[in-house]
Scaffold this motif. Structure first.
Motif, PDB file in Angstrom:
ATOM      1  N   THR A   4      12.895 -15.723  18.949  1.00 11.21           N
ATOM      2  CA  THR A   4      13.227 -14.407  18.430  1.00 11.21           C
ATOM      3  C   THR A   4      12.816 -14.478  16.973  1.00 11.21           C
ATOM      4  OG1 THR A   4      15.093 -14.132  19.913  1.00 11.21           O
ATOM      5  CG2 THR A   4      15.073 -12.757  17.945  1.00 11.21           C
ATOM      6  N   GLU A  58      14.175 -15.300  28.324  1.00  9.07           N
ATOM      7  CA  GLU A  58      15.300 -14.393  28.582  1.00  9.07           C
ATOM      8  C   GLU A  58      16.357 -14.495  27.486  1.00  9.07           C
ATOM      9  OE1 GLU A  58      13.952 -16.435  30.946  1.00  9.07           O
ATOM     10  OE2 GLU A  58      12.889 -14.812  31.973  1.00  9.07           O
ATOM     11  N   LEU A  59      16.637 -15.718  27.024  1.00  8.15           N
ATOM     12  CA  LEU A  59      17.600 -15.899  25.937  1.00  8.15           C
ATOM     13  C   LEU A  59      17.072 -15.318  24.625  1.00  8.15           C
ATOM     14  CD1 LEU A  59      18.836 -19.538  26.675  1.00  8.15           C
ATOM     15  CD2 LEU A  59      20.117 -17.403  26.979  1.00  8.15           C
ATOM     16  N   LEU A  61      15.017 -12.775  24.392  1.00 10.89           N
ATOM     17  CA  LEU A  61      15.128 -11.319  24.534  1.00 10.89           C
ATOM     18  C   LEU A  61      16.565 -10.841  24.307  1.00 10.89           C
ATOM     19  CD1 LEU A  61      12.881 -10.522  27.618  1.00 10.89           C
ATOM     20  CD2 LEU A  61      12.524  -9.789  25.261  1.00 10.89           C
ATOM     21  N   GLN A  62      17.534 -11.594  24.798  1.00  9.74           N
ATOM     22  CA  GLN A  62      18.937 -11.227  24.577  1.00  9.74           C
ATOM     23  C   GLN A  62      19.259 -11.207  23.084  1.00  9.74           C
ATOM     24  OE1 GLN A  62      21.391 -13.950  26.769  1.00  9.74           O
ATOM     25  NE2 GLN A  62      20.870 -13.043  28.754  1.00  9.74           N
ATOM     26  N   ARG A  63      18.776 -12.216  22.365  1.00  9.28           N
ATOM     27  CA  ARG A  63      19.023 -12.283  20.921  1.00  9.28           C
ATOM     28  C   ARG A  63      18.298 -11.147  20.202  1.00  9.28           C
ATOM     29  NH1 ARG A  63      22.324 -13.246  16.756  1.00  9.28           N
ATOM     30  NH2 ARG A  63      21.350 -14.488  15.132  1.00  9.28           N
ATOM     31  N   GLU A  64      17.079 -10.837  20.621  1.00 15.64           N
ATOM     32  CA  GLU A  64      16.338  -9.712  20.042  1.00 15.64           C
ATOM     33  C   GLU A  64      17.151  -8.425  20.187  1.00 15.64           C
ATOM     34  OE1 GLU A  64      12.294  -7.038  20.781  1.00 15.64           O
ATOM     35  OE2 GLU A  64      12.748  -8.698  22.134  1.00 15.64           O
ATOM     36  N   ARG A  65      17.661  -8.172  21.381  1.00 16.03           N
ATOM     37  CA  ARG A  65      18.451  -6.957  21.622  1.00 16.03           C
ATOM     38  C   ARG A  65      19.717  -6.941  20.783  1.00 16.03           C
ATOM     39  NH1 ARG A  65      17.823  -8.310  27.243  1.00 16.03           N
ATOM     40  NH2 ARG A  65      15.723  -7.701  27.798  1.00 16.03           N
ATOM     41  N   GLU A  66      20.342  -8.104  20.625  1.00 19.28           N
ATOM     42  CA  GLU A  66      21.556  -8.182  19.809  1.00 19.28           C
ATOM     43  C   GLU A  66      21.256  -7.800  18.360  1.00 19.28           C
ATOM     44  OE1 GLU A  66      24.917 -11.402  18.333  1.00 19.28           O
ATOM     45  OE2 GLU A  66      23.129 -12.132  19.360  1.00 19.28           O
ATOM     46  N   SER A  69      20.526  -4.146  17.920  1.00 21.95           N
ATOM     47  CA  SER A  69      21.711  -3.304  18.086  1.00 21.95           C
ATOM     48  C   SER A  69      22.505  -3.169  16.790  1.00 21.95           C
ATOM     49  CB  SER A  69      22.619  -3.849  19.198  1.00 21.95           C
ATOM     50  OG  SER A  69      23.320  -4.998  18.763  1.00 21.95           O
TER      51      SER A  69
END
Length: 83
Positions: A4, A58-59, A61-66, A69
């Motif tokens: 990320t 996938e992890l 991408l989760q951090r990117e979305r966090e 946000s």
């Protein structure tokens, strides 16, 4: 390995948060190439304002979305100014 990362453009005075499985230098070159999309509007993106490695995409991408946000420039900048 996936990442990320946060880019910065002085021309736009904007940050870009992304995730990638590519080498970061290669990814920056693509961001700085003229193309359609948000980063195509400038060609002075500086990478490694912040980069965080992950075992899987996938992890990352989760951090990117966090981070996206948060919607707070100060909070995003705090990731790389505290270092």
């Amino acid at each position: 390995m996936a990442f990320t990362y946060i880019l910065y453009s002085a021309q736009l005075d904007k940050h870009y948060v992304g995730a990638s499985q590519d080498e970061l230098e290669q990814r920056i070159r693509r961001h700085n190439a003229h193309h359609k999309g948000f980063t195509g509007r400038a060609n002075d993106w500086v990478v490694l304002m912040y980069a965080e490695p992950f075992e899987t995409f996938e992890l990352a991408l989760q951090r990117e979305r966090e981070i996206k946000s948060w919607k707070s420039r100060k909070r995003i900048e705090s990731l790389y100014t505290k270092r």
